[in-house]
Motif scaffolding. Structure first.
Motif, PDB file in Angstrom:
ATOM      1  N   ARG A 248     -19.604  53.183 -44.191  1.00 54.14           N
ATOM      2  CA  ARG A 248     -20.779  52.591 -44.824  1.00 54.14           C
ATOM      3  C   ARG A 248     -22.027  53.445 -44.623  1.00 54.14           C
TER       4      ARG A 248
ATOM      5  N   VAL B  28      -7.559  44.945 -49.049  1.00 52.21           N
ATOM      6  CA  VAL B  28      -8.903  45.487 -48.825  1.00 52.21           C
ATOM      7  C   VAL B  28      -9.497  44.754 -47.627  1.00 52.21           C
ATOM      8  N   CYS B  29      -9.775  45.480 -46.567  1.00 53.67           N
ATOM      9  CA  CYS B  29     -10.298  44.885 -45.335  1.00 53.67           C
ATOM     10  C   CYS B  29     -11.633  45.543 -44.990  1.00 53.67           C
ATOM     11  N   CYS B  30     -12.531  44.781 -44.389  1.00 50.77           N
ATOM     12  CA  CYS B  30     -13.841  45.351 -44.094  1.00 50.77           C
ATOM     13  C   CYS B  30     -14.496  44.660 -42.911  1.00 50.77           C
ATOM     14  N   ASP B  31     -15.454  45.362 -42.322  1.00 46.73           N
ATOM     15  CA  ASP B  31     -16.369  44.780 -41.359  1.00 46.73           C
ATOM     16  C   ASP B  31     -17.721  45.436 -41.601  1.00 46.73           C
TER      17      ASP B  31
ATOM     18  N   GLY C 160     -12.094  39.769 -45.182  1.00 44.87           N
ATOM     19  CA  GLY C 160     -13.357  40.081 -44.534  1.00 44.87           C
ATOM     20  C   GLY C 160     -14.457  39.165 -45.021  1.00 44.87           C
TER      21      GLY C 160
ATOM     22  N   GLN D 116     -17.166  49.725 -41.728  1.00 44.12           N
ATOM     23  CA  GLN D 116     -16.421  50.461 -42.737  1.00 44.12           C
ATOM     24  C   GLN D 116     -15.507  49.544 -43.532  1.00 44.12           C
ATOM     25  N   VAL D 117     -14.930  50.120 -44.574  1.00 40.99           N
ATOM     26  CA  VAL D 117     -13.976  49.418 -45.434  1.00 40.99           C
ATOM     27  C   VAL D 117     -12.656  50.177 -45.380  1.00 40.99           C
TER      28      VAL D 117
ATOM     29  N   TYR E 246      -9.867  55.000 -45.647  1.00 35.22           N
ATOM     30  CA  TYR E 246     -10.987  54.495 -44.851  1.00 35.22           C
ATOM     31  C   TYR E 246     -12.298  55.009 -45.434  1.00 35.22           C
TER      32      TYR E 246
ATOM     33  N   ALA F 226     -19.942  41.648 -46.273  1.00 40.01           N
ATOM     34  CA  ALA F 226     -19.542  43.048 -46.076  1.00 40.01           C
ATOM     35  C   ALA F 226     -18.639  43.542 -47.196  1.00 40.01           C
ATOM     36  N   ARG F 227     -18.608  42.816 -48.280  1.00 40.72           N
ATOM     37  CA  ARG F 227     -17.668  43.112 -49.364  1.00 40.72           C
ATOM     38  C   ARG F 227     -18.017  44.391 -50.130  1.00 40.72           C
TER      39      ARG F 227
END
Length: 445
Positions: free
Chosen positions: A394, A300-303, A254, A306-307, A391, A258-259
């Motif tokens: 944010r 770990v994925c995000c936008d 990501g 949300q994460v 999930y 957005a980390r």
């Protein structure tokens, strides 16, 4: 000799309450209710410093009829001084403690399990100390009350879990179906522990503000770094318990912008640690001594919304017949023989250790995820491996998840009244049929 408990029906004779006798706590205060009391305003007792006995029971009854106020992460972050949090705690903690006392008092045959009774006594003692402290307590005095409360409740999860297992065995001996008891216990503990998580978060925030401005909430929490910290801790545990310890790979996917997100770091740490313990143990135990185990992988994925965290292992997965029970507080895959039909642990050949505890890790992790506005899911494939998905939202204005004790108790009383009315109606119909069939003449009037 035991003193007879002080019952609410004796203090408020006009109330129609569903009451059962209760063994009095060691402190000499007993309360057993399935209803609240709509009486004088809260805090109506002028001399809180001497609050005890009958007055304490009345005070608990008043607070038990109130619903806790859910706070959002933004609201918690906005309280920069311990005194601001203290004001909230003075109002919220008594409500939440009284709700938990009322909840425990709905447990059938509560007096049969000493562990559960001792937890109830701790709730009553904490409630009394908080109300006696009142708004006049100094920072030092109130801090001591909070520290005493946290110390008093620190092993509560273990005591309640073991106590409910004793209660479950008593129900089993009485012939109550295992499936019915299991569902009741899981729902009962979910409500109790979710409330505990909220109380711990607020009290920890108060104490932490004396050390740093953010408290326990990390406004720029990095889930990737939390995962790496959890990996280090769990690998240290695994080296003392397993012959073969798999590697753990952590990757981030990501934009760097957005980390991070505002989060209670300790809650995320608990969830990831529990999931990792299961994965590392499963891989280590499934691997032959001369084989190189497959690594456990964390993505770990995000936008911007949300994460998401994925933890994947090749530890053999969970058999299909057990998957329905993985969220139960009476289920553990660690060295246990489990009934495929009920999920009940039949033989537990392993004592709890740092990698395999009391079987509460997964259900508690799901509650922690729910409390912070997230969700936790498992997808397991037998003879292959398990995927865990976490999930995290944010949204800072999302309110903490809390059990609705008051509504739940009121709905329970309503169901009891409907059941009683149905029983009376059936009896009246049977009597009417009896008289119409030529039985003794019905009495006039």
């Amino acid at each position: 000799s035991r003193r007879r408990p002080l019952l609410l029906s004796e203090m408020f004779p006009l109330l129609r309450l569903s009451l059962r006798p209760c063994v009095p706590p060691a402190k000499g205060v007993a309360l057993h209710l399935c209803s609240g009391h709509r009486g004088a305003p809260l805090g109506a007792f002028r001399d809180l410093a001497t609050l005890s006995g009958e007055d304490l029971v009345k005070e608990i009854a008043r607070y038990a009829d109130r619903q806790p106020t859910a706070l959002s992460l933004d609201q918690i972050l906005a309280m920069k001084a311990p005194q601001q949090v203290a004001k909230v705690l003075m109002e919220e903690l008594p409500v939440r403690l009284a709700n938990r006392i009322a909840h425990l008092d709905t447990l059938p045959r509560l007096q049969s399990v000493d562990r559960i009774l001792s937890v109830r006594e701790d709730f009553v003692e904490s409630f009394a100390e908080l109300r006696r402290a009142g708004e006049r307590a100094s920072d030092e005095e109130f801090t001591l009350v909070i520290r005493n409360m946290k110390n008093r409740h620190r092993d509560q999860v273990q005591r309640v879990t073991l106590g409910m297992r004793e209660w479950r065995e008593l129900q089993h001996k009485r012939g109550v179906p295992e499936e019915e008891t299991g569902k009741f216990v899981d729902a009962f503990l979910d409500r109790l522990f979710l409330s505990r998580i909220g109380m711990e978060a607020l009290s920890s925030q108060y104490l932490a503000l004396f050390q740093n401005k953010a408290g326990v909430v990390d406004p720029v929490c990095d889930p990737t770094e939390v995962c790496r910290a959890a990996v280090a801790d769990v690998l240290d545990m695994a080296k003392t318990q397993l012959r073969t310890v798999p590697r753990v790979e952590v990757s981030f996917h990501g934009p760097d912008s957005a980390r991070t997100l505002p989060l209670i770091r300790g809650h995320l740490m608990y969830i990831v640690t529990e999931l990792l313990k299961n994965s590392i143990r499963a891989v280590g135990e499934a691997c032959a001594p001369d084989e190189e185990p497959e690594p456990v992988r964390i993505h770990v994925c995000c936008d911007s919304a949300q994460v998401a965290l994925q933890i994947f292992d090749r530890g053999g997965g969970i058999p299909f017949e057990r998957q329905a029970h993985v969220w139960s507080y009476n289920y553990s895959t660690a060295g246990a023989e489990v009934c495929s039909g009920s999920g009940r642990v039949l033989v537990n050949s392993r004592t709890p250790n740092s990698l395999a505890g009391f079987g509460v890790g997964l259900p508690l992790s799901r509650l922690y995820a729910e409390y912070i506005g997230g969700s936790l899911h498992l997808m397991s494939m037998p003879n292959f491996g398990t995927h865990a998905y976490l999930y995290l939202q944010r949204c800072g204005h999302r309110e903490e998840a809390l059990p609705t004790y008051v509504n739940w108790l009121r709905n329970r009383r309503l169901r009891e009244r409907v059941s009683e009315l149905g029983r009376r109606k059936r009896e009246a119909a049977e009597l009417e049929d009896f008289f119409e069939a030529g039985g003794p003449q019905a009495p006039e009037g």
